[in-house]
Motif scaffolding. Sequence first.
Motif, PDB file in Angstrom:
ATOM      1  N   VAL A   3      66.699  -6.818  69.953  1.00 20.09           N
ATOM      2  CA  VAL A   3      67.990  -6.152  70.076  1.00 20.09           C
ATOM      3  C   VAL A   3      68.925  -7.032  70.900  1.00 20.09           C
ATOM      4  CG1 VAL A   3      69.202  -4.119  70.964  1.00 20.09           C
ATOM      5  CG2 VAL A   3      66.950  -3.869  69.909  1.00 20.09           C
ATOM      6  N   LEU A   4      68.401  -7.575  71.991  1.00 21.05           N
ATOM      7  CA  LEU A   4      69.190  -8.405  72.903  1.00 21.05           C
ATOM      8  C   LEU A   4      69.732  -9.651  72.208  1.00 21.05           C
ATOM      9  CD1 LEU A   4      70.171  -9.125  75.782  1.00 21.05           C
ATOM     10  CD2 LEU A   4      67.919 -10.155  76.170  1.00 21.05           C
ATOM     11  N   THR A  14      64.290 -18.052  74.593  1.00 23.00           N
ATOM     12  CA  THR A  14      62.965 -18.291  75.177  1.00 23.00           C
ATOM     13  C   THR A  14      62.967 -19.546  76.047  1.00 23.00           C
ATOM     14  OG1 THR A  14      61.870 -17.226  73.301  1.00 23.00           O
ATOM     15  CG2 THR A  14      60.536 -18.717  74.640  1.00 23.00           C
ATOM     16  N   ARG A  15      63.509 -20.628  75.522  1.00 26.00           N
ATOM     17  CA  ARG A  15      63.509 -21.893  76.257  1.00 26.00           C
ATOM     18  C   ARG A  15      64.261 -21.771  77.576  1.00 26.00           C
ATOM     19  NH1 ARG A  15      64.394 -24.740  72.131  1.00 26.00           N
ATOM     20  NH2 ARG A  15      66.666 -24.625  72.180  1.00 26.00           N
ATOM     21  N   PHE A  16      65.358 -21.007  77.567  1.00 28.35           N
ATOM     22  CA  PHE A  16      66.146 -20.870  78.787  1.00 28.35           C
ATOM     23  C   PHE A  16      65.532 -19.876  79.770  1.00 28.35           C
ATOM     24  CE2 PHE A  16      69.354 -18.496  81.190  1.00 28.35           C
ATOM     25  CZ  PHE A  16      69.974 -19.519  81.882  1.00 28.35           C
ATOM     26  N   THR A  17      65.036 -18.755  79.264  1.00 30.34           N
ATOM     27  CA  THR A  17      64.693 -17.621  80.123  1.00 30.34           C
ATOM     28  C   THR A  17      63.310 -17.712  80.753  1.00 30.34           C
ATOM     29  OG1 THR A  17      66.088 -16.219  78.718  1.00 30.34           O
ATOM     30  CG2 THR A  17      64.561 -15.099  80.190  1.00 30.34           C
ATOM     31  N   SER A  57      78.099 -19.522  78.282  1.00 31.76           N
ATOM     32  CA  SER A  57      76.851 -19.622  77.533  1.00 31.76           C
ATOM     33  C   SER A  57      76.232 -18.249  77.339  1.00 31.76           C
ATOM     34  CB  SER A  57      75.867 -20.537  78.271  1.00 31.76           C
ATOM     35  OG  SER A  57      74.595 -20.500  77.656  1.00 31.76           O
ATOM     36  N   LEU A  58      75.965 -17.898  76.104  1.00 35.92           N
ATOM     37  CA  LEU A  58      75.392 -16.586  75.808  1.00 35.92           C
ATOM     38  C   LEU A  58      73.925 -16.489  76.210  1.00 35.92           C
ATOM     39  CD1 LEU A  58      77.077 -15.880  72.367  1.00 35.92           C
ATOM     40  CD2 LEU A  58      77.642 -14.884  74.580  1.00 35.92           C
ATOM     41  N   VAL A  59      73.210 -17.629  76.294  1.00 33.64           N
ATOM     42  CA  VAL A  59      71.820 -17.545  76.751  1.00 33.64           C
ATOM     43  C   VAL A  59      71.750 -17.196  78.232  1.00 33.64           C
ATOM     44  CG1 VAL A  59      70.777 -19.059  75.017  1.00 33.64           C
ATOM     45  CG2 VAL A  59      71.714 -20.061  77.091  1.00 33.64           C
ATOM     46  N   VAL A  60      72.802 -17.507  78.982  1.00 34.28           N
ATOM     47  CA  VAL A  60      72.851 -17.066  80.379  1.00 34.28           C
ATOM     48  C   VAL A  60      72.915 -15.548  80.426  1.00 34.28           C
ATOM     49  CG1 VAL A  60      74.241 -17.074  82.487  1.00 34.28           C
ATOM     50  CG2 VAL A  60      73.881 -19.201  81.236  1.00 34.28           C
ATOM     51  N   MET A  61      73.721 -14.961  79.549  1.00 36.87           N
ATOM     52  CA  MET A  61      73.821 -13.500  79.496  1.00 36.87           C
ATOM     53  C   MET A  61      72.482 -12.873  79.114  1.00 36.87           C
ATOM     54  SD  MET A  61      76.273 -11.061  77.136  1.00 36.87           S
ATOM     55  CE  MET A  61      75.628 -11.706  75.590  1.00 36.87           C
ATOM     56  N   THR A  62      71.849 -13.373  78.045  1.00 33.43           N
ATOM     57  CA  THR A  62      70.587 -12.770  77.612  1.00 33.43           C
ATOM     58  C   THR A  62      69.481 -13.000  78.637  1.00 33.43           C
ATOM     59  OG1 THR A  62      69.955 -14.749  76.323  1.00 33.43           O
ATOM     60  CG2 THR A  62      71.208 -13.034  75.181  1.00 33.43           C
TER      61      THR A  62
END
Length: 489
Positions: A452-453, A465-468, A135-140
């Motif tokens: 940028v991220l 936003t929802r994940f982080t 999952s890319l949202v885990v990375m960001t």
Amino acid sequence: MLTFLGFAMIATFLVLIMMKKMSPIAALVLIPALFCVFAGKGAHLGDYVIDGVGKLAPTAAMLMFAIVYFGVMIDVGLFDPIVRGILRFCKADPMRVVVGTAVLAAIVSLDGDGSTTFMITVSAMYPLYKRLGLSLVVMTGVAATANGVMNTLPWGGPTARAATALELDAADIFVPMIPALAVGLLFVFVLAYVLGVKERRRVGTLALPGRVEREAVEEELVPAAPGASGAAASLPASSSASAPAAAPAPASASGEGTAAGSGGHGSGDAVAPDDGFQGLDPHRPTLRPRLYWFNAGLTVALLTAMIMELLPIPVLFLLGAALALTVNFPHMPDQKARIAAHADNVLNVAGMVFAAAVFTGVLTGTGMVKHMADWLVGAIPEGMGPHMALVTGLLSLPLTYFMSNDGFYFGVLPVLAEAGAAHGVSPLEIARASLVGQALHMSSPLVPAVYVLVGMAKVEFGDHTRFTVKWAALTSLVVLAAGMLFGII
């Protein structure tokens, strides 16, 4: 009235982008314009926007040339040794990949610039996330939270602003906060471990037989030749017990399992290459191994000049980008090709920054920010006076998320410090407490670096936003609790 409109505008913006009803750039422009009319100040909209653009123009210029500079450095192979080191540590294990993301983001954050951190982190880790189907949202999320904790470095901005606003020494604020910030960073690493274990259960762990382990992952990231089945397509992949290879892993209900641009592969097909995927090719024609030490020296000199404030940061990156292009690609067609290769990122980020200028211009110009801050300060019960450090720490979470650091540290913090002084609370404690919200601040829609991220990671801002937000807020609360436990706050 302005207080209500300010909160309503922010809430409307967040709801629409998280529900994907509007793109961030459209929401940043249209929603504040509409609320400016509601506030009865539509005739001044142009002045507010121009004022906001003027304030953010240096940031936009810095991001534009920083993207070009670090894009060129990535093209010529400056960061390849870092990538190889992280990949050796990761060994195609999702848990190690996520932890490696946190470690890399924290290390690169030492330069004090969020945009630089995100460009290097995403460039290094994105191919591996894509190849493994993570999952890319885990990375960001992990990168943004780690950078937020490190953003409290004296040259990162918030500490210097707090010291200036309260006329204190930055070292007196930061040095005692180091134990609490260390606990916060440790929490980010633990969080990365937990999220990595969840990703491992979702996609499984690859086994790469017949390869030297330290080289296996790097070889897997090289894109296959046209018509080939992929560098790893023929290799059997073994899944963990909790992730059957025969079936794709289910998407997480919380959104942690999926993201824009992230595949939901099971472990059995995690190594299947994506169409058009470009990995870290060790034979790419843009590599300049003979100029490695020149590029490394130029980068160190640039970051040193940035920390020492020898010139404004936009000017430094402008000069650096021009010099890097000229030396590494002396022929005009090659220079144009490199600029064109990074044009999408430049345009997306610069456009988002100028759109954010509309949002911040309206918030500030109409007086919404001031009324919101005054309302929040006024809402503090009288009995909380002796605990103003704790109150400041808690308020730093929403206020630094919904406001710029300048607005919070120069507009709100002096008021909080004055209220604390009336009850015997030291301005140093107030200043230290004001730093705890930075982990959450780095994912604010008002922070240019976050675009940028998400832009380079090809993640929707609403998904990020929802994940982080929940994890970043929890990290900030951990820093606050550690500060109080150690008697720092």
